[in-house]
Write an enzyme that holds these catalytic residues in place. Structure first.
Site, mmCIF file in Angstrom:
data_model
loop_
_atom_site.group_PDB
_atom_site.id
_atom_site.type_symbol
_atom_site.label_atom_id
_atom_site.label_comp_id
_atom_site.label_asym_id
_atom_site.label_seq_id
_atom_site.Cartn_x
_atom_site.Cartn_y
_atom_site.Cartn_z
ATOM 1 N N LYS A 181 3.119 5.598 -5.973
ATOM 2 C CA LYS A 181 2.704 5.110 -7.280
ATOM 3 C C LYS A 181 1.962 6.236 -7.992
ATOM 4 O O LYS A 181 0.915 6.705 -7.516
ATOM 5 C CB LYS A 181 1.788 3.899 -7.120
ATOM 6 C CG LYS A 181 1.255 3.386 -8.441
ATOM 7 C CD LYS A 181 0.554 2.062 -8.289
ATOM 8 C CE LYS A 181 -0.045 1.617 -9.612
ATOM 9 N NZ LYS A 181 -0.766 0.355 -9.485
ATOM 10 N N LYS A 235 7.120 4.060 -8.363
ATOM 11 C CA LYS A 235 6.681 3.538 -9.660
ATOM 12 C C LYS A 235 5.998 4.641 -10.455
ATOM 13 O O LYS A 235 5.159 5.333 -9.883
ATOM 14 C CB LYS A 235 5.694 2.399 -9.392
ATOM 15 C CG LYS A 235 5.043 1.820 -10.617
ATOM 16 C CD LYS A 235 4.021 0.805 -10.227
ATOM 17 C CE LYS A 235 3.272 0.427 -11.494
ATOM 18 N NZ LYS A 235 2.057 -0.249 -11.250
#
Ligand code: PBG
Length: 311
Positions: A181, A235
């Protein structure tokens, strides 16, 4: 002929709808920077999920906005916290007919907007934060979550949560880890959606990843797998297709990608001006994410796709 020889098709089965539920409101609240997405009441959330099930959607991920935020984010593990209430209601409505995922973090619940406990120097205390995640995981599983999705990027979070779930007899609850992330500027509209602004102009660069790095992403993914992750996530998605590809080709777990709020907002903003064709670009993006190797795509386009998209 083009269809016959086409290599990748997005299916509704690949998609997860992110949904926001807010405590203490009587009407759904639109989110200006996420056209078509709302902060739900408990009732409107239930209606939405019933419609999504009817459209063939297989999974939703819930984010909560509590009425009260505090220094540690205690509404994240309160059995009567808004996400726990929502999970109980949705589990009763749908049983096994839809996969119920819960984002597991405290940033929506803390008054400073960080993903954990902040020490006297303003830094997030990694290990103290793990305790909060363990309590939240058990609260979410007790309320009916099939999957918990730790998004805080604390070191050791997957092992801590796996241990807590197993000790509480939830060994069948899966972990979808936000493994790679990035500290991205593409989460802006999401922070509007959950009413988060990080205290003192802070950011998450201390715990989320540097967008210049990819080897670091692989290390994070490998650690999460060793700690017991069942699905690993990259992400955001579009600016990180190379990362999705590298992860997908080197792990044997399902790979998820989050097409985040900023990615959705950009498509809508340009589409509203007539500069691009919103639907065509949305489908092109989702297809690219799948082509890069994601099996699971979290996207605010899920309902639109289920209703309209013909691939
Ligand atoms: C943290 C979390 C965030 C998103 C999902 N989980 C925000 C952040 O890390 O700042 C962003 C999702 C999006 O932008 O759509 N709980």
């Amino acid at each position: 002929m083009r269809l016959l020889v086409s290599e990748v098709h997005v299916r509704v089965d690949d998609l997860v709808a992110p949904l926001f539920v807010r405590e203490g409101i009587s009407e759904p609240q639109p989110i200006e920077s996420l056209p078509g997405v709302v902060q739900h009441t408990l009732d409107s959330l239930r209606r939405e999920v019933t419609e999504l099930v009817g459209l063939g959607v297989k999974a939703v991920i819930l984010f909560g906005i509590p009425a009260q935020k505090d220094a540690v984010g205690s509404a994240a593990w309160d059995p009567d916290g808004i996400v726990q209430q929502a999970l109980r209601a949705l589990a009763a409505d749908h049983g096994e007919n839809i996969v119920l995922m819960a984002d597991l973090c405290v940033d929506e619940y803390t008054d400073h907007g960080h993903c954990g406990v902040v020490d006297e120097h303003g830094n997030v205390d990694n290990d103290a934060t793990l305790e909060l995640y363990m309590k939240s995981a058990v609260a979410q599983a007790s309320a009916g979550a099939h999957v918990v999705a730790p998004s805080g990027m604390m070191d050791g979070q997957v092992a801590a949560i796996r241990g807590a779930l197993d000790d509480a007899d939830f060994s069948d609850v899966a972990i979808m880890a936000y493994s790679a992330k990035y500290a991205s500027a593409l989460y802006g509209p999401f922070r509007d959606a959950v009413d988060v602004s990080i205290a003192d102009g802070g950011d998450r660069q201390g715990y989320q990843q540097d967008h210049r790095n990819v080897r670091e992403a692989m290390r994070e993914v490998e650690l999460d797998i060793a700690e017991g992750a069942d699905i690993v996530m990259v992400k955001p998605a579009l600016a990180y297709l190379d990362v999705i590809r590298d992860v997908a080709s080197s792990v044997d777990l399902p790979v998820a990608a989050y097409h985040v709020s900023g990615e959705y907002a950009m498509i809508h903003a340009a589409g509203e001006r007539g500069w691009i064709d919103t639907d065509a670009v949305a489908l092109e993006h989702l297809t690219a994410i799948k082509r890069a190797g994601a099996n699971v795509i979290l996207t605010y386009f899920t309902r639109w796709f289920a209703e309209h998209a013909v691939d």
